[in-house]
Design an enzyme around this catalytic site. Structure first.
Site, PDB file in Angstrom:
ATOM      1  N   HIS A   1       0.859  -1.188   0.000  1.00  0.00           N
ATOM      2  CA  HIS A   1       0.000   0.000   0.000  1.00  0.00           C
ATOM      3  C   HIS A   1       0.891   1.232   0.000  1.00  0.00           C
ATOM      4  O   HIS A   1       1.945   1.254   0.616  1.00  0.00           O
ATOM      5  CB  HIS A   1      -0.904   0.018   1.251  1.00  0.00           C
ATOM      6  CG  HIS A   1      -2.079   0.921   1.109  1.00  0.00           C
ATOM      7  ND1 HIS A   1      -2.002   2.268   1.328  1.00  0.00           N
ATOM      8  CD2 HIS A   1      -3.357   0.670   0.738  1.00  0.00           C
ATOM      9  CE1 HIS A   1      -3.186   2.821   1.122  1.00  0.00           C
ATOM     10  NE2 HIS A   1      -4.027   1.863   0.751  1.00  0.00           N
TER      11      HIS A   1
ATOM     12  N   ASP B   1      -7.926  -5.310   0.107  1.00  0.00           N
ATOM     13  CA  ASP B   1      -8.414  -6.183  -0.967  1.00  0.00           C
ATOM     14  C   ASP B   1      -8.041  -7.646  -0.788  1.00  0.00           C
ATOM     15  O   ASP B   1      -8.519  -8.507  -1.527  1.00  0.00           O
ATOM     16  CB  ASP B   1      -7.860  -5.688  -2.309  1.00  0.00           C
ATOM     17  CG  ASP B   1      -8.458  -4.343  -2.683  1.00  0.00           C
ATOM     18  OD1 ASP B   1      -7.698  -3.378  -2.841  1.00  0.00           O
ATOM     19  OD2 ASP B   1      -9.702  -4.257  -2.760  1.00  0.00           O
TER      20      ASP B   1
HETATM   21  C1  SDX Z   1      -6.266  -0.064  -2.881  1.00  0.00           C
HETATM   22  O1  SDX Z   1      -4.555   4.534  -2.218  1.00  0.00           O
HETATM   23  C2  SDX Z   1      -5.449   3.882  -1.541  1.00  0.00           C
HETATM   24  O2  SDX Z   1      -5.797   4.283  -0.447  1.00  0.00           O
HETATM   25  C3  SDX Z   1      -6.000   2.653  -2.222  1.00  0.00           C
HETATM   26  C4  SDX Z   1      -6.995   1.837  -1.412  1.00  0.00           C
HETATM   27  C5  SDX Z   1      -8.283   2.591  -1.151  1.00  0.00           C
HETATM   28  O3  SDX Z   1      -8.982   2.228  -0.216  1.00  0.00           O
HETATM   29  O4  SDX Z   1      -8.612   3.478  -1.984  1.00  0.00           O
HETATM   30  O5  SDX Z   1      -6.425   1.434  -0.168  1.00  0.00           O
HETATM   31  C6  SDX Z   1      -7.407   0.580  -2.185  1.00  0.00           C
HETATM   32  O6  SDX Z   1      -6.034   0.237  -4.016  1.00  0.00           O
HETATM   33  C7  SDX Z   1      -5.407  -1.024  -2.131  1.00  0.00           C
HETATM   34  C8  SDX Z   1      -4.187  -1.529  -2.980  1.00  0.00           C
HETATM   35  C9  SDX Z   1      -4.713  -2.668  -3.871  1.00  0.00           C
HETATM   36  N1  SDX Z   1      -3.673  -3.053  -4.857  1.00  0.00           N
HETATM   37  C10 SDX Z   1      -3.013  -4.207  -4.751  1.00  0.00           C
HETATM   38  O7  SDX Z   1      -3.166  -5.012  -3.827  1.00  0.00           O
HETATM   39  C11 SDX Z   1      -2.074  -4.485  -5.909  1.00  0.00           C
HETATM   40  C12 SDX Z   1      -0.726  -4.983  -5.393  1.00  0.00           C
HETATM   41  N2  SDX Z   1      -0.029  -3.899  -4.720  1.00  0.00           N
HETATM   42  C13 SDX Z   1       0.903  -3.096  -5.459  1.00  0.00           C
HETATM   43  O8  SDX Z   1       0.629  -2.947  -6.808  1.00  0.00           O
HETATM   44  C14 SDX Z   1       1.390  -1.868  -4.712  1.00  0.00           C
HETATM   45  O9  SDX Z   1       1.699  -2.270  -3.434  1.00  0.00           O
HETATM   46  C15 SDX Z   1       0.475  -0.644  -4.637  1.00  0.00           C
HETATM   47  C16 SDX Z   1      -0.010  -0.219  -5.974  1.00  0.00           C
HETATM   48  C17 SDX Z   1      -0.693  -0.935  -3.754  1.00  0.00           C
HETATM   49  C18 SDX Z   1       1.285   0.480  -4.014  1.00  0.00           C
HETATM   50  O10 SDX Z   1       2.224   0.879  -4.951  1.00  0.00           O
HETATM   51  P1  SDX Z   1       3.342   1.947  -4.567  1.00  0.00           P
HETATM   52  O11 SDX Z   1       3.014   2.688  -3.343  1.00  0.00           O
HETATM   53  O12 SDX Z   1       3.666   2.723  -5.799  1.00  0.00           O
HETATM   54  O13 SDX Z   1       4.539   1.050  -4.149  1.00  0.00           O
HETATM   55  P2  SDX Z   1       5.681   0.657  -5.116  1.00  0.00           P
HETATM   56  O14 SDX Z   1       5.095   0.106  -6.365  1.00  0.00           O
HETATM   57  O15 SDX Z   1       6.613   1.818  -5.217  1.00  0.00           O
HETATM   58  O16 SDX Z   1       6.339  -0.534  -4.310  1.00  0.00           O
HETATM   59  C19 SDX Z   1       7.439  -0.296  -3.471  1.00  0.00           C
HETATM   60  C20 SDX Z   1       8.311  -1.547  -3.662  1.00  0.00           C
HETATM   61  C21 SDX Z   1       8.628  -1.844  -5.120  1.00  0.00           C
HETATM   62  O17 SDX Z   1       9.860  -2.506  -5.171  1.00  0.00           O
HETATM   63  P3  SDX Z   1      11.188  -1.635  -5.558  1.00  0.00           P
HETATM   64  O18 SDX Z   1      10.874  -0.903  -6.858  1.00  0.00           O
HETATM   65  O19 SDX Z   1      11.409  -0.684  -4.392  1.00  0.00           O
HETATM   66  O20 SDX Z   1      12.293  -2.673  -5.716  1.00  0.00           O
HETATM   67  O21 SDX Z   1       7.567  -2.700  -3.182  1.00  0.00           O
HETATM   68  C22 SDX Z   1       7.349  -3.589  -4.277  1.00  0.00           C
HETATM   69  C23 SDX Z   1       7.569  -2.820  -5.552  1.00  0.00           C
HETATM   70  O22 SDX Z   1       8.008  -3.690  -6.590  1.00  0.00           O
HETATM   71  N3  SDX Z   1       5.954  -4.032  -4.163  1.00  0.00           N
HETATM   72  C24 SDX Z   1       5.548  -5.273  -4.343  1.00  0.00           C
HETATM   73  C25 SDX Z   1       4.164  -5.246  -4.108  1.00  0.00           C
HETATM   74  N4  SDX Z   1       3.792  -4.019  -3.813  1.00  0.00           N
HETATM   75  C26 SDX Z   1       4.908  -3.257  -3.852  1.00  0.00           C
HETATM   76  N5  SDX Z   1       6.224  -6.414  -4.689  1.00  0.00           N
HETATM   77  C27 SDX Z   1       5.456  -7.527  -4.784  1.00  0.00           C
HETATM   78  N6  SDX Z   1       4.120  -7.585  -4.547  1.00  0.00           N
HETATM   79  C28 SDX Z   1       3.451  -6.471  -4.218  1.00  0.00           C
HETATM   80  N7  SDX Z   1       2.121  -6.522  -3.994  1.00  0.00           N
END
Ligand code: SDX
Length: 435
Positions: free
Chosen positions: A313, A370
Site C-alpha cells: 500500500h 483487498d
Molecule cells: C487499494 O490509495 C489507496 O488508499 C488505495 C486503497 C483505497 O482504499 O482506496 O487502499 C485501495 O487500491 C489497495 C491496494 C490494492 N492493490 C493491490 O493489492 C495491488 C498490489 N499492490 C501493489 O501494486 C502496490 O503495493 C500498490 C499499488 C498498492 C502500491 O504501490 P506503490 O506505493 O507505488 O509502491 P511501489 O510500487 O513503489 O512498491 C514499493 C516496492 C517496489 O519494489 P522496488 O521498486 O522498491 O524494488 O515494493 C514492491 C515494488 O516492486 N511491491 C511489491 C508489491 N507491492 C509493492 N512487490 C510484490 N508484490 C506487491 N504486492
C-alpha cells in the site's frame, strides 16, 4: 525565519524564499509552494504524488505507520462495530453522525431515489451478456446526467446535494442490474420495505419466478451484516487514485455523474480497486499451499511483473486496519454460512508465508483491504467479476463526499498540473519525401 516556514534556496543564484508550513489537525505538515514557479521559476517533481498534498480535506485521516483510519475523526474499528453503511455515508457527507430523525430522513430519501429511469433498462441491452460489470457500470453511471437536466446547476447547493443522494441511492440498483444482465435474469426493482444492503441482495439474487419463497433465503442476516461491514470499510480512503480522479474531473465543473464515472474507471485498475478480483484469480492460480514459495519468488523477482495482489500500500507501511477487520469477519461469515472455502485457508497460508519473507518485511508489504474482501464476497455468492463493482458501491459515499467538500469551497480552481519536459528541442517540419 519562523518555525512556521521552510526556506528554499536556489544555490545557482543564491536566491532564497520562505514558504509557509501549513499545519493540519493531524498528520504531516505541508509546505505551501503554490508561488514557487512565480518566485523561483521552478516546478516540483513528484511522480505518483508520494509527497504531494493535492487539497485540504476534513473527511478522512490515515496514519500509515500506525495503521490508523478515521472517518471524520471516528476510528474505523468503532464504525465497523457499531454503525451501518448509510449512517457512515451520512457521516462522510455531512461531517457528523446523524441523529435518529436525520438518519431516518436520509435513509428514506435514499430508498426513494433507488429506482432507475425505465429507459435505462434498454441501455443494458447494448452490452453483450459477457461484458465486464465494471464496463457496464462506467457507462450507465456516466449516462445518468442525461436524465437530470433540470438539476445540474453545480452552483446550487441543493442540486449538488440531490445529485449526491441520487448517486448513492442508485449504485446498488445499477450494480444488481449489471449482474442480472450478465446472467440473463430480469431486473428487479428496489423495494421500499428493505434496507440498503437487503435491497441489494434481493435485487441480485431474488427470482420473480419463485413465488412466495421466504425472502430470508436471499437476505440472510449474516450476509447483510457482512455486506454492511464491507461497504463501511471501503467507503472512503483520503486522496486515493479514484477519489483524486473524481476531484480532478470535478475541478472542471463537469457534472457529478460524469465525475463519478471517471472515479469508477480509475478504481477498476488492478493496482487499485481491481485488486480484490485479482486476488481471487491469483489464489485460484496458486491453487495449493505447496506452490506458495514459487509465487513469492515471482513477486520478489524484479524482472517478473507479477505482484502479490492484495499486498502492499502506498500509505500503510503497517497492517491496513481494514484488512485486520475483514480477516476476522472471514472466520465469522464462513462459519455461519457454512461455506468452507479452501481459498481462505490458502489466503491465510500465503499471508503467513509472506509476512515471514524478508523481501516483504524489508519493503513493509502487508495485506491490504483487498486481500480478504473477495473471500467474503465469494461466500455471499457474489461473482468474482462483481467484486470491484462492490468496491464502487461503497466508495461512492467517499467520492460524493469529496465532491461536495470540493464544490463547497468558493476558492476551488481547475486542477492543472505541470510537467518536466523531456522531449526534443524545437525542430522544423520535414516533408515526407525528405524523411
Ligand atoms: C487499494 O490509495 C489507496 O488508499 C488505495 C486503497 C483505497 O482504499 O482506496 O487502499 C485501495 O487500491 C489497495 C491496494 C490494492 N492493490 C493491490 O493489492 C495491488 C498490489 N499492490 C501493489 O501494486 C502496490 O503495493 C500498490 C499499488 C498498492 C502500491 O504501490 P506503490 O506505493 O507505488 O509502491 P511501489 O510500487 O513503489 O512498491 C514499493 C516496492 C517496489 O519494489 P522496488 O521498486 O522498491 O524494488 O515494493 C514492491 C515494488 O516492486 N511491491 C511489491 C508489491 N507491492 C509493492 N512487490 C510484490 N508484490 C506487491 N504486492
Amino acid at each position: 525565519m519562523s518555525d512556521d516556514s521552510v526556506l528554499i534556496r536556489n544555490n545557482a543564484t543564491g536566491q532564497e524564499v520562505e514558504y509557509p508550513l501549513l499545519k493540519g489537525t493531524l498528520g504531516n505538515h505541508t509546505v505551501d509552494i503554490s508561488s514557487l514557479n512565480k518566485d523561483l521559476g521552478f516546478f516540483t517533481y513528484d511522480s505518483g504524488f508520494v509527497s504531494t498534498a493535492s487539497c485540504k480535506s476534513a473527511i478522512t485521516y490515515i496514519d500509515g505507520d500506525n495503521g490508523i483510519l478515521l472517518y471524520r475523526g471516528i476510528p474505523i474499528d468503532q464504525l465497523a462495530e457499531h454503525s451501518s453503511f448509510l449512517e457512515v455515508a451520512y457521516l462522510l457527507m455531512n461531517g457528523e453522525l446523524p441523529k435518529e430523525q436525520q438518519l431516518h430522513s436520509f435513509t428514506s430519501e435514499i430508498t426513494h431515489h433507488a429506482m432507475l429511469h425505465e429507459s435505462l433498462r434498454s441501455f443494458f441491452d447494448g452490452f453483450h451478456y459477457d461484458a465486464h460489470p465494471m464496463a457496464m457500470m462506467v457507462g450507465v453511471v456516466g449516462s445518468l446526467s442525461a436524465f437530470y437536466h433540470s438539476e445540474l446547476n453545480m452552483n446550487d447547493p441543493e442540486h449538488r446535494r440531490i445529485s449526491a443522494m441520487r448517486l448513492l441511492a442508485k449504485m446498488p440498483t445499477i450494480a444488481a442490474a449489471c449482474y442480472r444482465h450478465s446472467v440473463g435474469w430480469p431486473f428487479l426493482y428496489p423495494r421500499v420495505d428493505l434496507e440498503y444492503c437487503e435491497n441489494f441482495m434481493n435485487m441480485m439474487f431474488s427470482l420473480p419466478s419463485q413465488k412466495f419463497i421466504d425472502l430470508a433465503h436471499y437476505i440472510d442476516p449474516v450476509a447483510v451484516k457482512a455486506l454492511n461491514l464491507l461497504l463501511i470499510l471501503h467507503a472512503d480512503h483520503e486522496q486515493n487514485a479514484s477519489t483524486s480522479t473524481v476531484r480532478l474531473a470535478s475541478s472542471t465543473g463537469a457534472n457529478p455523474y460524469a465525475c463519478i464515472a471517471a472515479g469508477i474507471a480509475a478504481l477498476w485498475g488492478p493496482a487499485h480497486g481491481g485488486a480484490n478480483e485479482a486476488v481471487l484469480s491469483m489464489l485460484a492460480e496458486i491453487g495449493t499451499a505447496d506452490r506458495i514459495p514459487e509465487y513469492i519468488a515471482k513477486a520478489r523477482d524484479p524482472n517478473d511483473p507479477f505482484r502479490l495482489m492484495g499486498f502492499g500500500h502506498r500509505v500503510y507501511k503497517n497492517f491496513d486496519p481494514r484488512a485486520t477487520i475483514i480477516r476476522k469477519t472471514c472466520y465469522d461469515v464462513l462459519e455461519k454460512l457454512s461455506n468452507d472455502d479452501p481459498l481462505f485457508e490458502l489466503a491465510l497460508a500465503l499471508e503467513e508465508y509472506a509476512l515471514q519473507d524478508e523481501y516483504f518485511i524489508e519493503k513493509k508489504l502487508y495485506p491490504n483491504v483487498d486481500f480478504y474482501s473477495g473471500i467474503i464476497y465469494k461466500a455471499l455468492n457474489i461473482p468474482v467479476d462483481m467484486f470491484t463493482v462492490m468496491f464502487a458501491i461503497a466508495r461512492t459515499a467517499g467520492w460524493v463526499s469529496h465532491w461536495l467538500e470540493m464544490m463547497a469551497e468558493p476558492t476551488h480552481r481547475i486542477g492543472r498540473p505541470r510537467q518536466l519536459y523531456v522531449g526534443p528541442e524545437q525542430r522544423d517540419y520535414v516533408p515526407i519525401d525528405r524523411r
